[in-house]
Motif scaffolding. Structure first.
Motif, short mmCIF file in Angstrom:
data_model
loop_
_atom_site.label_atom_id
_atom_site.label_comp_id
_atom_site.label_asym_id
_atom_site.label_seq_id
_atom_site.Cartn_x
_atom_site.Cartn_y
_atom_site.Cartn_z
N THR A 112 54.00 -12.67 9.50
CA THR A 112 53.40 -13.89 10.03
C THR A 112 52.05 -13.60 10.70
O THR A 112 51.10 -14.38 10.55
N VAL A 113 51.96 -12.48 11.42
CA VAL A 113 50.70 -12.13 12.08
C VAL A 113 49.61 -11.81 11.06
O VAL A 113 48.47 -12.29 11.16
N LEU A 114 49.95 -11.01 10.06
CA LEU A 114 48.97 -10.66 9.03
C LEU A 114 48.55 -11.88 8.21
O LEU A 114 47.39 -11.99 7.80
N LEU A 115 49.48 -12.80 7.99
CA LEU A 115 49.14 -14.03 7.28
C LEU A 115 48.12 -14.84 8.06
O LEU A 115 47.15 -15.37 7.49
N GLY A 116 48.34 -14.94 9.38
CA GLY A 116 47.39 -15.68 10.20
C GLY A 116 46.02 -15.02 10.25
O GLY A 116 44.99 -15.70 10.19
N LEU A 117 45.99 -13.69 10.34
CA LEU A 117 44.70 -12.98 10.37
C LEU A 117 43.96 -13.09 9.05
O LEU A 117 42.74 -13.07 9.01
N ARG A 118 44.71 -13.22 7.95
CA ARG A 118 44.07 -13.30 6.64
C ARG A 118 43.56 -14.70 6.32
O ARG A 118 42.48 -14.86 5.77
N THR A 119 44.33 -15.72 6.67
CA THR A 119 43.99 -17.08 6.28
C THR A 119 43.17 -17.82 7.32
O THR A 119 42.33 -18.65 6.97
N GLN A 120 43.43 -17.58 8.60
CA GLN A 120 42.68 -18.27 9.67
C GLN A 120 42.48 -17.30 10.84
O GLN A 120 43.15 -17.39 11.86
N THR A 121 41.55 -16.41 10.64
CA THR A 121 41.32 -15.34 11.61
C THR A 121 40.91 -15.89 12.97
O THR A 121 41.44 -15.47 14.00
N THR A 122 39.99 -16.83 12.99
CA THR A 122 39.48 -17.35 14.26
C THR A 122 40.58 -18.04 15.06
O THR A 122 40.73 -17.83 16.27
N THR A 123 41.37 -18.87 14.38
CA THR A 123 42.44 -19.59 15.07
C THR A 123 43.50 -18.63 15.61
O THR A 123 44.01 -18.81 16.72
N SER A 124 43.84 -17.61 14.83
CA SER A 124 44.85 -16.66 15.28
C SER A 124 44.38 -15.87 16.49
O SER A 124 45.14 -15.66 17.45
N LEU A 125 43.12 -15.45 16.47
CA LEU A 125 42.59 -14.73 17.63
C LEU A 125 42.39 -15.63 18.82
O LEU A 125 42.42 -15.17 19.97
N ALA A 126 42.20 -16.94 18.58
CA ALA A 126 42.01 -17.88 19.69
C ALA A 126 43.27 -18.03 20.53
O ALA A 126 43.20 -18.43 21.70
N HIS A 127 44.44 -17.71 19.95
CA HIS A 127 45.67 -17.78 20.73
C HIS A 127 45.70 -16.75 21.85
O HIS A 127 46.51 -16.85 22.78
N MET A 128 44.85 -15.73 21.74
CA MET A 128 44.82 -14.70 22.77
C MET A 128 44.15 -15.16 24.06
O MET A 128 44.31 -14.53 25.10
N LEU A 129 43.40 -16.27 23.98
CA LEU A 129 42.68 -16.73 25.16
C LEU A 129 42.72 -18.24 25.24
O LEU A 129 42.11 -18.92 24.41
N PRO A 130 43.47 -18.81 26.20
CA PRO A 130 43.54 -20.27 26.32
C PRO A 130 42.17 -20.87 26.64
O PRO A 130 41.32 -20.24 27.26
N THR A 131 41.99 -22.10 26.20
CA THR A 131 40.72 -22.80 26.43
C THR A 131 40.52 -23.08 27.91
O THR A 131 41.45 -23.48 28.63
N GLY A 132 39.30 -22.89 28.38
CA GLY A 132 38.98 -23.17 29.78
C GLY A 132 39.34 -22.07 30.75
O GLY A 132 39.37 -22.31 31.96
N THR A 133 39.60 -20.87 30.27
CA THR A 133 39.97 -19.76 31.15
C THR A 133 38.74 -19.29 31.94
O THR A 133 37.67 -19.08 31.35
N PRO A 134 38.86 -19.14 33.25
CA PRO A 134 37.73 -18.61 34.04
C PRO A 134 37.34 -17.22 33.55
O PRO A 134 38.19 -16.41 33.15
N THR A 135 36.06 -16.93 33.62
CA THR A 135 35.54 -15.64 33.10
C THR A 135 36.20 -14.42 33.75
O THR A 135 36.53 -13.46 33.04
N PRO A 136 36.42 -14.39 35.05
CA PRO A 136 37.05 -13.19 35.64
C PRO A 136 38.47 -12.92 35.12
O PRO A 136 38.94 -11.78 35.17
N LEU A 137 39.15 -13.96 34.65
CA LEU A 137 40.53 -13.79 34.19
C LEU A 137 40.63 -13.48 32.70
O LEU A 137 41.74 -13.26 32.20
N VAL A 138 39.51 -13.48 32.00
CA VAL A 138 39.55 -13.28 30.55
C VAL A 138 40.18 -11.94 30.16
O VAL A 138 41.08 -11.89 29.33
#
Length: 226
Positions: A112-138
Motif C-alpha cells: 500500500t505504501v509503495l502504491l501510494g508513492l508510485r501513483t500519488q507521491t505528493t499526496t502520500s508524503l503530505a500525510h507526514m505533515l498536517p496542514t497548518g503546522t507551526p514551523t518549529p513543530l515541523v
C-alpha cells in the motif's frame, strides 16, 4: 505449569515434519469451487457471504482501490477460516504465531505504501505533515508520523496474535480448572463448564472480528494511498 499452558502455541511436529503446513492448507481445502450452472446451498452461501464481505470492505475505497478486491477478499477469507478452524479440539491455530502474522502484515502494508508513492507521491508524503503546522513543530511531527507509519504493520500483526493467544490461553485455563474440579466440586465444575461454553462463543466472535479488523485496517491504509 507455564510450559504446559503455552505448549498449544508451539508449532506441532510429527515424524519430523511440521504440521503447521497442513494447518495453513486447511482453509484453502475448505473453500469450494464449481463449474455447474446452478450451485448448491453451500456454494451459494459461500458466494453470498464473500460478496457481502467484499462490499463492506471496499465501500470506503475509490475506483482505483477496487482493483484490490480479490487479494483483500482472499486475505479476509483465509484469516477467517484459519481462526475458526483453530478453535476445534486437537487443532493448531497458525494465526497465534507472530511470525506468520507479521509475514502477512508487512508485505501487504508495504504494497500500500509503495502504491501510494508510485501513483500519488505528493499526496502520500503530505500525510507526514498536517496542514497548518507551526514551523518549529515541523521536524518533530515528521518524525512522529514516520514512526507511526512504520508501526502500522507491527500493530496489525501484534493485534491479531495477542487477541487470539489471550482467548486460547483463557479457554485452556478454564477447561483445565473444570476437569480438575469435576470430582471434587461438581457444582463449581458445572458452572465453569457453562462459562467455558460462553467463552467459546465469545472466541468464535473474536475470530471473526479479528479477521475483519485486520482486513479493514488494510483497506484503510489502501484508501490513503489510492
Amino acid at each position: 505449569m507455564t510450559l504446559s499452558l503455552f505448549d498449544q502455541f508451539m508449532a506441532p511436529h510429527a515424524f519430523g515434519l511440521s504440521l503447521a503446513t497442513i494447518a495453513l492448507a486447511i482453509p484453502a481445502m475448505m473453500t469450494t469451487t464449481t463449474t455447474r450452472p446452478m450451485p448448491n446451498r453451500l456454494e451459494a452461501l459461500q458466494t453470498n457471504t464473500i460478496m457481502l464481505i467484499t462490499k463492506q470492505l471496499l465501500s470506503p475505497l475509490n475506483q482505483r482501490g477496487h482493483t484490490w478486491a480479490l487479494p483483500i477478499t482472499t486475505i479476509m477469507t483465509y484469516l477467517l477460516l484459519t481462526n475458526l478452524v483453530g478453535l476445534l479440539p486437537y487443532t493448531f491455530t497458525p494465526t497465534t504465531q507472530l511470525a506468520l502474522n507479521m509475514a502477512l502484515a508487512v508485505p501487504l502494508w508495504l504494497m500500500t505504501v509503495l502504491l501510494g508513492l508510485r501513483t500519488q507521491t505528493t499526496t502520500s508524503l503530505a500525510h507526514m505533515l498536517p496542514t497548518g503546522t507551526p514551523t518549529p513543530l515541523v521536524p518533530a511531527l515528521i518524525m512522529i508520523e514516520t514512526v507511526s507509519l512504520f508501526i502500522r504493520p507491527l500493530a496489525l500483526g501484534v493485534r491479531l496474535t495477542a487477541n487470539l493467544t489471550a482467548g486460547h490461553l483463557l479457554m485452556t485455563l478454564i477447561s483445565s480448572t473444570t476437569l480438575a474440579m469435576l470430582t471434587m466440586m461438581p457444582t463449581v465444575a458445572t458452572l465453569t463448564a457453562v462459562l467455558l461454553i460462553m467463552l467459546t462463543g465469545l472466541e468464535i466472535a473474536v475470530a471473526i472480528i479479528q479477521a475483519y479488523v485486520f482486513t479493514l485496517l488494510l483497506t484503510l491504509y489502501l484508501q490513503e494511498n489510492t
